[in-house]
Design an enzyme around this catalytic site. Sequence first.
Site, PDB file in Angstrom:
ATOM      1  N   SER A 177       0.865  -1.184   0.000  1.00  0.00           N
ATOM      2  CA  SER A 177       0.000   0.000   0.000  1.00  0.00           C
ATOM      3  C   SER A 177       0.900   1.231   0.000  1.00  0.00           C
ATOM      4  O   SER A 177       2.050   1.168   0.474  1.00  0.00           O
ATOM      5  CB  SER A 177      -0.851  -0.003   1.274  1.00  0.00           C
ATOM      6  N   TYR A 190      -1.170  -0.907  10.527  1.00  0.00           N
ATOM      7  CA  TYR A 190      -1.352  -1.380   9.145  1.00  0.00           C
ATOM      8  C   TYR A 190      -0.173  -0.906   8.283  1.00  0.00           C
ATOM      9  O   TYR A 190       0.433  -1.679   7.538  1.00  0.00           O
ATOM     10  CB  TYR A 190      -2.681  -0.844   8.620  1.00  0.00           C
ATOM     11  N   LYS A 240       2.661  -3.014   6.114  1.00  0.00           N
ATOM     12  CA  LYS A 240       2.847  -2.862   4.673  1.00  0.00           C
ATOM     13  C   LYS A 240       4.296  -2.487   4.334  1.00  0.00           C
ATOM     14  O   LYS A 240       4.807  -2.840   3.276  1.00  0.00           O
ATOM     15  CB  LYS A 240       1.844  -1.844   4.120  1.00  0.00           C
TER      16      LYS A 240
HETATM   17  N1  LIG Z   1      -8.759  -0.688  -0.955  1.00  0.00           N
HETATM   18  C1  LIG Z   1      -7.741   0.139  -0.820  1.00  0.00           C
HETATM   19  O1  LIG Z   1      -7.886   1.368  -0.817  1.00  0.00           O
HETATM   20  C2  LIG Z   1      -6.348  -0.411  -0.656  1.00  0.00           C
HETATM   21  C3  LIG Z   1      -5.288   0.493  -0.692  1.00  0.00           C
HETATM   22  C4  LIG Z   1      -3.996   0.030  -0.563  1.00  0.00           C
HETATM   23  C5  LIG Z   1      -3.765  -1.328  -0.428  1.00  0.00           C
HETATM   24  N2  LIG Z   1      -4.811  -2.195  -0.388  1.00  0.00           N
HETATM   25  C6  LIG Z   1      -4.492  -3.617  -0.238  1.00  0.00           C
HETATM   26  O2  LIG Z   1      -5.109  -4.347  -1.276  1.00  0.00           O
HETATM   27  C7  LIG Z   1      -5.360  -5.674  -0.837  1.00  0.00           C
HETATM   28  C8  LIG Z   1      -6.804  -6.046  -1.124  1.00  0.00           C
HETATM   29  O3  LIG Z   1      -7.664  -5.156  -0.458  1.00  0.00           O
HETATM   30  P1  LIG Z   1      -9.142  -4.851  -0.953  1.00  0.00           P
HETATM   31  O4  LIG Z   1      -9.344  -3.416  -0.776  1.00  0.00           O
HETATM   32  O5  LIG Z   1      -9.384  -5.471  -2.278  1.00  0.00           O
HETATM   33  O6  LIG Z   1      -9.995  -5.623   0.179  1.00  0.00           O
HETATM   34  P2  LIG Z   1     -11.447  -6.302   0.134  1.00  0.00           P
HETATM   35  O7  LIG Z   1     -12.274  -5.780  -0.973  1.00  0.00           O
HETATM   36  O8  LIG Z   1     -11.962  -6.193   1.531  1.00  0.00           O
HETATM   37  O9  LIG Z   1     -11.106  -7.818  -0.165  1.00  0.00           O
HETATM   38  C9  LIG Z   1     -10.322  -8.544   0.718  1.00  0.00           C
HETATM   39  C10 LIG Z   1     -10.240  -9.983   0.248  1.00  0.00           C
HETATM   40  O10 LIG Z   1      -9.400 -10.716   1.138  1.00  0.00           O
HETATM   41  C11 LIG Z   1     -10.137 -11.816   1.678  1.00  0.00           C
HETATM   42  N3  LIG Z   1      -9.590 -12.043   3.015  1.00  0.00           N
HETATM   43  C12 LIG Z   1      -9.691 -11.250   4.115  1.00  0.00           C
HETATM   44  N4  LIG Z   1      -9.014 -11.781   5.145  1.00  0.00           N
HETATM   45  C13 LIG Z   1      -8.453 -12.934   4.680  1.00  0.00           C
HETATM   46  C14 LIG Z   1      -7.635 -13.925   5.259  1.00  0.00           C
HETATM   47  N5  LIG Z   1      -7.246 -13.866   6.528  1.00  0.00           N
HETATM   48  N6  LIG Z   1      -7.247 -14.963   4.491  1.00  0.00           N
HETATM   49  C15 LIG Z   1      -7.630 -15.036   3.199  1.00  0.00           C
HETATM   50  N7  LIG Z   1      -8.399 -14.131   2.605  1.00  0.00           N
HETATM   51  C16 LIG Z   1      -8.815 -13.091   3.330  1.00  0.00           C
HETATM   52  C17 LIG Z   1     -11.599 -11.419   1.579  1.00  0.00           C
HETATM   53  O11 LIG Z   1     -12.505 -12.511   1.449  1.00  0.00           O
HETATM   54  P3  LIG Z   1     -13.125 -13.364   2.677  1.00  0.00           P
HETATM   55  O12 LIG Z   1     -13.826 -12.387   3.549  1.00  0.00           O
HETATM   56  O13 LIG Z   1     -14.010 -14.342   1.989  1.00  0.00           O
HETATM   57  O14 LIG Z   1     -11.950 -14.021   3.347  1.00  0.00           O
HETATM   58  C18 LIG Z   1     -11.573 -10.687   0.239  1.00  0.00           C
HETATM   59  O15 LIG Z   1     -11.585 -11.591  -0.828  1.00  0.00           O
HETATM   60  C19 LIG Z   1      -4.974  -5.699   0.649  1.00  0.00           C
HETATM   61  O16 LIG Z   1      -3.659  -6.209   0.757  1.00  0.00           O
HETATM   62  C20 LIG Z   1      -4.998  -4.246   1.046  1.00  0.00           C
HETATM   63  O17 LIG Z   1      -4.129  -3.983   2.124  1.00  0.00           O
HETATM   64  C21 LIG Z   1      -6.098  -1.779  -0.502  1.00  0.00           C
END
Ligand SMILES: NC(=O)c1ccc[n+]([C@@H]2O[C@H](COP(=O)([O-])OP(=O)(O)OC[C@H]3O[C@@H](n4cnc5c(N)ncnc54)[C@H](OP(=O)(O)O)[C@@H]3O)[C@@H](O)[C@H]2O)c1
Length: 257
Positions: A148, A161, A165
Amino acid sequence: MNTIKSKFSLEGKVAIVTGSSKGIGKSIAQGLAEHGAKVVVSSRKQEAVALVVEEFKQEGLEAIGIACHIADSGQRENLVAKTLEKFGRIDVLVNNAAINPFYGPLEGADDVVFDKIMDVNVKAPWLLSNLVLPHMKSTGGSIINISSVEGLRPGFGLGLYSATKSALIMLTKNQAKEWGRYGIRANVVCPGLIKTKFSEGLWANEKLVEQYTKTIPLHRIAHPEEMAGLVMLLASDAASYMTGGVYAADGGYMISG
Ligand SMILES: NC(=O)c1ccc[n+]([C@@H]2O[C@H](COP(=O)([O-])OP(=O)(O)OC[C@H]3O[C@@H](n4cnc5c(N)ncnc54)[C@H](OP(=O)(O)O)[C@@H]3O)[C@@H](O)[C@H]2O)c1
C-alpha cells in the site's frame, strides 16, 4: 515468431491470488485469467470463491476456488497442495489478502491486534511464499506482494497497518535478492485509495475524499480493476528483468504535496 507482444501472454501459467473473492484480488484474478492464466481464486470462504469461479467460468476463463485463511498453516499447505494436484505447477503467487482491524492512534491498539495484523499481513505472505518456493525453483516464477502507499508514507490512524505494509515491502526485496538465482522475481504493488469494502471507512467519508482527491494529480480515487494491469505485467515474461521493484498505482498520491 517470438514477438515482444507474446511475452505479455500468461498462457500456460498457473497463478494463485489470495483474497480474491472480491475487491482488488478479484480484479487481479480476472485480469490474469483473461490473459490466459489458470487461476486459483482464494479467500476464507468457500462459498465466496465458488461464486467467483462460477462467474469466471461463464466468461470462458479457467479457474478453481480453494478456501484458505492465509494465517492458518494447514490451510496454506492445502492451498498449495490442491493447486499442484489440479494444475501441476505454480508460476505466479499474488499475496493480496490483508486486514486492518484497527483505525486509531498507535497507543490505542493492544498487542493482540498487533499480533493479528502482523500474522495476516506479513507472516502469512512470508510463509506462503516459502511454501511455493520449491515449486518455482526449477521453472522460475513471479511473486507479487500487494502492499500500500501506507507502506511508503504514513497516513492517519493507520499506524500498525502501515508498519505491516512496510515490512511486506522489505520482505519482497529480500525475496527478490535471495531467490533471483532460481529465476524467481518478487515485486511489490502499492495501491492508493481504491473503492473496495476494505477501505469503505475512508471513501465513505465525503470530506476526507474531497480533501484527498484535491491534492492528488488524478483528482479521484480508483476502482479495483485499475490495479490489475500492473500485476498482469509483473506476472508475465514481459517483466522478465523486473525484480525487487516497488510500484505505486496511486493516482500520483506519492508525488502529491
Ligand atoms: N482498498 C484500498 O484502498 C487499498 C489500498 C492500498 C492497499 N490495499 C491492499 O489491497 C489488498 C486487497 O484489499 P481490498 O481493498 O481489495 O480488500 P477487500 O475488498 O476487503 O477484499 C479482501 C479480500 O481478502 C479476503 N480475506 C480477508 N481476510 C483474509 C484472510 N485472513 N485470508 C484469506 N483471505 C482473506 C476477503 O474474502 P473473505 O472475507 O471471503 O476471506 C476478500 O476476498 C490488501 O492487501 C490491502 O491492504 C487496498
